[in-house]
Design a protein around this motif. Sequence first.
Motif, PDB file in Angstrom:
ATOM      1  N   UNK A  49      32.334  24.009 108.751  1.00 26.48           N
ATOM      2  CA  UNK A  49      33.282  24.778 107.938  1.00 26.48           C
ATOM      3  C   UNK A  49      34.490  25.144 108.777  1.00 26.48           C
ATOM      4  N   UNK A  50      35.634  25.130 108.126  1.00 27.97           N
ATOM      5  CA  UNK A  50      36.914  25.270 108.818  1.00 27.97           C
ATOM      6  C   UNK A  50      37.859  26.085 107.937  1.00 27.97           C
ATOM      7  N   UNK A  51      38.252  27.266 108.424  1.00 32.57           N
ATOM      8  CA  UNK A  51      39.246  28.050 107.680  1.00 32.57           C
ATOM      9  C   UNK A  51      40.621  27.527 108.072  1.00 32.57           C
ATOM     10  N   UNK A  52      41.242  26.771 107.189  1.00 30.99           N
ATOM     11  CA  UNK A  52      42.438  26.016 107.541  1.00 30.99           C
ATOM     12  C   UNK A  52      43.734  26.744 107.200  1.00 30.99           C
ATOM     13  N   UNK A  53      43.652  28.061 107.000  1.00 29.35           N
ATOM     14  CA  UNK A  53      44.853  28.837 106.725  1.00 29.35           C
ATOM     15  C   UNK A  53      45.142  28.964 105.246  1.00 29.35           C
ATOM     16  N   UNK A  54      45.939  29.964 104.914  1.00 26.18           N
ATOM     17  CA  UNK A  54      46.400  30.196 103.538  1.00 26.18           C
ATOM     18  C   UNK A  54      45.247  30.375 102.547  1.00 26.18           C
ATOM     19  N   UNK A  55      44.136  30.952 103.016  1.00 18.52           N
ATOM     20  CA  UNK A  55      43.018  31.254 102.130  1.00 18.52           C
ATOM     21  C   UNK A  55      42.160  30.074 101.755  1.00 18.52           C
ATOM     22  N   UNK A  56      42.316  28.940 102.422  1.00 22.77           N
ATOM     23  CA  UNK A  56      41.563  27.731 102.094  1.00 22.77           C
ATOM     24  C   UNK A  56      40.510  27.464 103.163  1.00 22.77           C
TER      25      UNK A  56
END
Length: 404
Positions: A49-56
């Motif tokens: 899992x990767x929090x890729x910025x901007x709430x995604x």
Amino acid sequence: MCTTTENATQDDSDDLILELEPFHHPRLYGTAGCETWSVCFSPDGSHFAWSMGYGVVKVLRWRLPANDCADSNDSEEKTLNCEHTVWGMAFGPRLSNRATAVGEIGKGLHLVTGLHTGVIKVWAVSTGQLLLSLTGHKSVVRDLVFAPNGTLTLVSASRDKTLRIWDLSKKGAPCRVLTGPNYWVFKCSVSPDSSMIASVCNLDSKAYLWSLRSHTLIRILKYDHERTMISCDFSMDGALLAIGSFHTKTGWWLDLWDPYTADHLTKIEDCDTCIYKNDNLLTALSFSPVAPQLAFKDYRALQIWDMEQDKLVLESDHNRVSGICCAFHPLGSIIATGCRDGHVKFWRVPRLVPSLRHLCRTALRHSVSTFQVRALPLPKKLLDFLTYRTIPKRKILRCTEHHR
């Protein structure tokens, strides 16, 4: 679909095996909202899992060896729209390090995401559906961790100055709130036997140890000088607690403590921090789940220290892109780092076989406290080894080419 850099460029380290690029690129480096604040592997090693910025958040099937993600079909790649900045993530349920095996968890896998609003969202990994939202925190949920006992016990750390303990198996059950520090709680970690919670706050130069069983404060680890506390993690047997901290004028430190006795065992520091000062601060640390290795990230490099050999086994330049988080694969063969511009990089961890004596120590210390070890009728040298008193008292990292 994520975009991929299949191989490292000639300027990159040979240890860099994969790089993932966000589909929302910042228009300017350092733009708020684009950061990868959290990365994590599932306990069975099947997902990343990767929090890729901007709430995604992107959830990917993980294959080993992993050279790209382009062969993953759409059904195996989930995009979670959390709507707000994601600061912390965790997969659960999580088993003890001694019981973890690839492929064990299966369809019951959950992913929790901690948001800027204080809400925690719980997702089903198999479907990508939102199961429930946990409310209670009044500010940013900075970190999340499941107890490694196979249950859905979740610990959350927040800028509202509290830790909260949730039982996700009981829908609607109230959480337990741990209060005390008067500062933002930045990071938390649960010991491998699920008996203790460690937490650090940003400005009070202390680390806190809580009982996960009685929900009470056990002890406080205090520093003599003012520091900003940034991270903490238990070793694979729970006998060591690593704490990362920094001061903008003097640099960063990484300290190892005995969580049972509150003895300070060793200090690691970078000899270059006096030169770079606040241009190079510690951002993350993590113990390997399978080997006596400790990974830590500052703004310039990822480094892995092998405690048994007392040497750095990996020093990888981030090409001037600040890394802000790191996470080991459960097999310990790969470590992922998230960057301030939204990228994720995967590094190959050197294959080192732990000694038989270390494996014996780990097996013993997983369920035996320092006080119990000291009561054993054993020679002093053996007791010192079992309690990690043989670790060098101080280690200064030497200047390397990528620091110059």
